[in-house]
Scaffold this motif. Sequence first.
Motif, PDB file in Angstrom:
ATOM      1  N   GLN A  35       0.797  -1.225   0.000  1.00  0.00           N
ATOM      2  CA  GLN A  35       0.000   0.000   0.000  1.00  0.00           C
ATOM      3  C   GLN A  35       0.831   1.277   0.000  1.00  0.00           C
ATOM      4  OE1 GLN A  35      -2.770  -0.865   3.244  1.00  0.00           O
ATOM      5  NE2 GLN A  35      -4.359  -1.084   1.699  1.00  0.00           N
ATOM      6  N   VAL A  36       2.059   1.229   0.487  1.00  0.00           N
ATOM      7  CA  VAL A  36       2.900   2.431   0.473  1.00  0.00           C
ATOM      8  C   VAL A  36       3.981   2.363  -0.600  1.00  0.00           C
ATOM      9  CG1 VAL A  36       2.437   2.922   2.906  1.00  0.00           C
ATOM     10  CG2 VAL A  36       4.526   1.690   2.278  1.00  0.00           C
ATOM     11  N   ASN A  37       3.862   1.346  -1.483  1.00  0.00           N
ATOM     12  CA  ASN A  37       4.760   1.205  -2.624  1.00  0.00           C
ATOM     13  C   ASN A  37       6.227   1.136  -2.197  1.00  0.00           C
ATOM     14  OD1 ASN A  37       5.324   0.912  -5.338  1.00  0.00           O
ATOM     15  ND2 ASN A  37       5.517   3.113  -5.678  1.00  0.00           N
ATOM     16  N   ALA A  38       6.510   0.160  -1.326  1.00  0.00           N
ATOM     17  CA  ALA A  38       7.869   0.019  -0.814  1.00  0.00           C
ATOM     18  C   ALA A  38       8.235  -1.453  -0.687  1.00  0.00           C
ATOM     19  CB  ALA A  38       7.968   0.700   0.542  1.00  0.00           C
ATOM     20  N   SER A  39       9.498  -1.691  -0.507  1.00  0.00           N
ATOM     21  CA  SER A  39      10.010  -3.045  -0.321  1.00  0.00           C
ATOM     22  C   SER A  39       9.528  -3.602   1.015  1.00  0.00           C
ATOM     23  CB  SER A  39      11.539  -3.000  -0.344  1.00  0.00           C
ATOM     24  OG  SER A  39      12.087  -4.093   0.333  1.00  0.00           O
ATOM     25  N   GLU A  40       9.113  -4.854   0.988  1.00  0.00           N
ATOM     26  CA  GLU A  40       8.670  -5.518   2.217  1.00  0.00           C
ATOM     27  C   GLU A  40       9.800  -5.564   3.242  1.00  0.00           C
ATOM     28  OE1 GLU A  40       6.685  -9.808   3.302  1.00  0.00           O
ATOM     29  OE2 GLU A  40       6.439  -9.066   1.255  1.00  0.00           O
ATOM     30  N   ASN A  41      11.012  -5.785   2.784  1.00  0.00           N
ATOM     31  CA  ASN A  41      12.173  -5.840   3.672  1.00  0.00           C
ATOM     32  C   ASN A  41      12.394  -4.497   4.376  1.00  0.00           C
ATOM     33  OD1 ASN A  41      14.492  -7.077   4.820  1.00  0.00           O
ATOM     34  ND2 ASN A  41      15.762  -6.036   3.298  1.00  0.00           N
ATOM     35  N   TYR A  42      12.334  -3.397   3.650  1.00  0.00           N
ATOM     36  CA  TYR A  42      12.528  -2.070   4.245  1.00  0.00           C
ATOM     37  C   TYR A  42      11.418  -1.742   5.229  1.00  0.00           C
ATOM     38  CZ  TYR A  42      16.204  -0.987   0.838  1.00  0.00           C
ATOM     39  OH  TYR A  42      17.346  -0.979   0.092  1.00  0.00           O
ATOM     40  N   VAL A  43      10.185  -2.077   4.879  1.00  0.00           N
ATOM     41  CA  VAL A  43       9.055  -1.821   5.775  1.00  0.00           C
ATOM     42  C   VAL A  43       9.217  -2.653   7.045  1.00  0.00           C
ATOM     43  CG1 VAL A  43       6.551  -2.020   6.065  1.00  0.00           C
ATOM     44  CG2 VAL A  43       7.479  -1.104   3.940  1.00  0.00           C
ATOM     45  N   ALA A  44       9.653  -3.895   6.905  1.00  0.00           N
ATOM     46  CA  ALA A  44       9.853  -4.756   8.074  1.00  0.00           C
ATOM     47  C   ALA A  44      10.877  -4.159   9.036  1.00  0.00           C
ATOM     48  CB  ALA A  44      10.283  -6.151   7.634  1.00  0.00           C
ATOM     49  N   LYS A  45      11.957  -3.602   8.497  1.00  0.00           N
ATOM     50  CA  LYS A  45      12.972  -2.976   9.342  1.00  0.00           C
ATOM     51  C   LYS A  45      12.400  -1.763  10.078  1.00  0.00           C
ATOM     52  CE  LYS A  45      16.958  -4.439   6.642  1.00  0.00           C
ATOM     53  NZ  LYS A  45      18.046  -4.025   5.765  1.00  0.00           N
ATOM     54  N   ALA A  46      11.636  -0.955   9.368  1.00  0.00           N
ATOM     55  CA  ALA A  46      11.035   0.234   9.994  1.00  0.00           C
ATOM     56  C   ALA A  46      10.028  -0.176  11.064  1.00  0.00           C
ATOM     57  CB  ALA A  46      10.377   1.117   8.931  1.00  0.00           C
ATOM     58  N   VAL A  47       9.200  -1.162  10.769  1.00  0.00           N
ATOM     59  CA  VAL A  47       8.201  -1.630  11.732  1.00  0.00           C
ATOM     60  C   VAL A  47       8.893  -2.236  12.954  1.00  0.00           C
ATOM     61  CG1 VAL A  47       6.396  -3.370  12.103  1.00  0.00           C
ATOM     62  CG2 VAL A  47       6.311  -1.886  10.091  1.00  0.00           C
ATOM     63  N   SER A  48       9.975  -2.935  12.753  1.00  0.00           N
ATOM     64  CA  SER A  48      10.728  -3.505  13.865  1.00  0.00           C
ATOM     65  C   SER A  48      11.229  -2.403  14.802  1.00  0.00           C
ATOM     66  CB  SER A  48      11.899  -4.327  13.327  1.00  0.00           C
ATOM     67  OG  SER A  48      12.668  -4.830  14.369  1.00  0.00           O
ATOM     68  N   LYS A  49      11.748  -1.333  14.230  1.00  0.00           N
ATOM     69  CA  LYS A  49      12.221  -0.204  15.048  1.00  0.00           C
ATOM     70  C   LYS A  49      11.046   0.465  15.757  1.00  0.00           C
ATOM     71  CE  LYS A  49      15.249   2.814  16.526  1.00  0.00           C
ATOM     72  NZ  LYS A  49      16.311   2.463  17.454  1.00  0.00           N
ATOM     73  N   LEU A  50       9.919   0.626  15.064  1.00  0.00           N
ATOM     74  CA  LEU A  50       8.728   1.228  15.684  1.00  0.00           C
ATOM     75  C   LEU A  50       8.249   0.378  16.860  1.00  0.00           C
ATOM     76  CD1 LEU A  50       6.818   2.319  12.463  1.00  0.00           C
ATOM     77  CD2 LEU A  50       7.862   3.845  14.154  1.00  0.00           C
ATOM     78  N   ALA A  51       8.344  -0.935  16.731  1.00  0.00           N
ATOM     79  CA  ALA A  51       7.960  -1.832  17.827  1.00  0.00           C
ATOM     80  C   ALA A  51       8.937  -1.691  18.991  1.00  0.00           C
ATOM     81  CB  ALA A  51       7.908  -3.273  17.335  1.00  0.00           C
ATOM     82  N   GLU A  52      10.221  -1.613  18.673  1.00  0.00           N
ATOM     83  CA  GLU A  52      11.248  -1.428  19.703  1.00  0.00           C
ATOM     84  C   GLU A  52      11.012  -0.129  20.482  1.00  0.00           C
ATOM     85  OE1 GLU A  52      15.855  -0.133  19.397  1.00  0.00           O
ATOM     86  OE2 GLU A  52      15.302  -1.889  18.206  1.00  0.00           O
ATOM     87  N   LEU A  53      10.553   0.901  19.787  1.00  0.00           N
ATOM     88  CA  LEU A  53      10.285   2.198  20.411  1.00  0.00           C
ATOM     89  C   LEU A  53       8.937   2.251  21.130  1.00  0.00           C
ATOM     90  CD1 LEU A  53      11.597   4.423  17.476  1.00  0.00           C
ATOM     91  CD2 LEU A  53      12.668   4.160  19.745  1.00  0.00           C
ATOM     92  N   GLY A  54       8.115   1.218  20.945  1.00  0.00           N
ATOM     93  CA  GLY A  54       6.824   1.156  21.617  1.00  0.00           C
ATOM     94  C   GLY A  54       5.674   1.821  20.881  1.00  0.00           C
ATOM     95  N   PHE A  55       5.876   2.172  19.613  1.00  0.00           N
ATOM     96  CA  PHE A  55       4.828   2.837  18.843  1.00  0.00           C
ATOM     97  C   PHE A  55       3.882   1.853  18.163  1.00  0.00           C
ATOM     98  CE2 PHE A  55       8.344   6.121  18.452  1.00  0.00           C
ATOM     99  CZ  PHE A  55       7.897   6.846  19.543  1.00  0.00           C
ATOM    100  N   VAL A  56       4.350   0.638  17.938  1.00  0.00           N
ATOM    101  CA  VAL A  56       3.510  -0.407  17.365  1.00  0.00           C
ATOM    102  C   VAL A  56       3.730  -1.688  18.152  1.00  0.00           C
ATOM    103  CG1 VAL A  56       3.585   0.585  15.031  1.00  0.00           C
ATOM    104  CG2 VAL A  56       5.142  -1.259  15.620  1.00  0.00           C
ATOM    105  N   GLU A  57       2.780  -2.584  18.010  1.00  0.00           N
ATOM    106  CA  GLU A  57       2.873  -3.898  18.623  1.00  0.00           C
ATOM    107  C   GLU A  57       2.568  -4.911  17.536  1.00  0.00           C
ATOM    108  OE1 GLU A  57       0.186  -6.302  21.777  1.00  0.00           O
ATOM    109  OE2 GLU A  57       0.802  -4.295  22.393  1.00  0.00           O
ATOM    110  N   SER A  58       3.224  -6.038  17.608  1.00  0.00           N
ATOM    111  CA  SER A  58       2.948  -7.070  16.607  1.00  0.00           C
ATOM    112  C   SER A  58       2.637  -8.386  17.297  1.00  0.00           C
ATOM    113  CB  SER A  58       4.129  -7.239  15.650  1.00  0.00           C
ATOM    114  OG  SER A  58       5.264  -7.674  16.345  1.00  0.00           O
ATOM    115  N   GLN A  59       1.766  -9.128  16.644  1.00  0.00           N
ATOM    116  CA  GLN A  59       1.415 -10.470  17.103  1.00  0.00           C
ATOM    117  C   GLN A  59       1.734 -11.428  15.974  1.00  0.00           C
ATOM    118  OE1 GLN A  59      -2.735 -10.003  18.077  1.00  0.00           O
ATOM    119  NE2 GLN A  59      -2.262  -9.816  20.252  1.00  0.00           N
ATOM    120  N   ARG A  60       2.419 -12.485  16.303  1.00  0.00           N
ATOM    121  CA  ARG A  60       2.783 -13.489  15.299  1.00  0.00           C
ATOM    122  C   ARG A  60       1.659 -14.500  15.145  1.00  0.00           C
ATOM    123  NH1 ARG A  60       8.393 -13.760  14.010  1.00  0.00           N
ATOM    124  NH2 ARG A  60       9.541 -12.252  15.236  1.00  0.00           N
ATOM    125  N   GLY A  61       1.759 -15.241  14.073  1.00  0.00           N
ATOM    126  CA  GLY A  61       0.815 -16.330  13.862  1.00  0.00           C
ATOM    127  C   GLY A  61      -0.214 -16.025  12.793  1.00  0.00           C
TER     128      GLY A  61
END
Length: 152
Positions: A35-61
């Motif tokens: 949806q944001v026209n970007a690489s899945e790998n780059y988005v994953a890295k950004a989301v990982s940092k956002l989770a580390e900072l406490g701005f997002v939460e992720s659930q696996r499965g």
Amino acid sequence: MQLSRFTDLGLRALMRLAVSSGAEERVTVKLIARQVNASENYVAKAVSKLAELGFVESQRGRTGGIFLTAAGRTTTLGKITRALEGDCEVIECAGDNPCPLAGACNLRGALGRAQEAFYAELDRYTIIDVVDQRTVDLLYLPHMPTAAFANE
């Protein structure tokens, strides 16, 4: 001032998550990347940092996904951007190849003040402030209530 691609993708991911209805809507890195026209790998890295900072939460499965936290909804864009960009100055006067003008130059100070003015402006907004019904429409989420957005 130009933000890094990493920060750009982090902010776009937060915008995408801000239009979600929360845990009942499954949002994945793959969906955000598309949806944001970007690489899945780059988005994953950004989301990982956002989770580390406490701005997002992720659930696996199978029923997992990424969700915006209360901090992600209420923290200013300036604070988020500072956290994603790191503690770097607009220009590098020292380092491996130091500038010979550094001792007699006021440019560094002026650029530092300009950078702080940039962040101060971003401190006036949260991610919710920059997402409106047009954002929802672009992301094909017509079920979101219009009243949830202040910038219409």
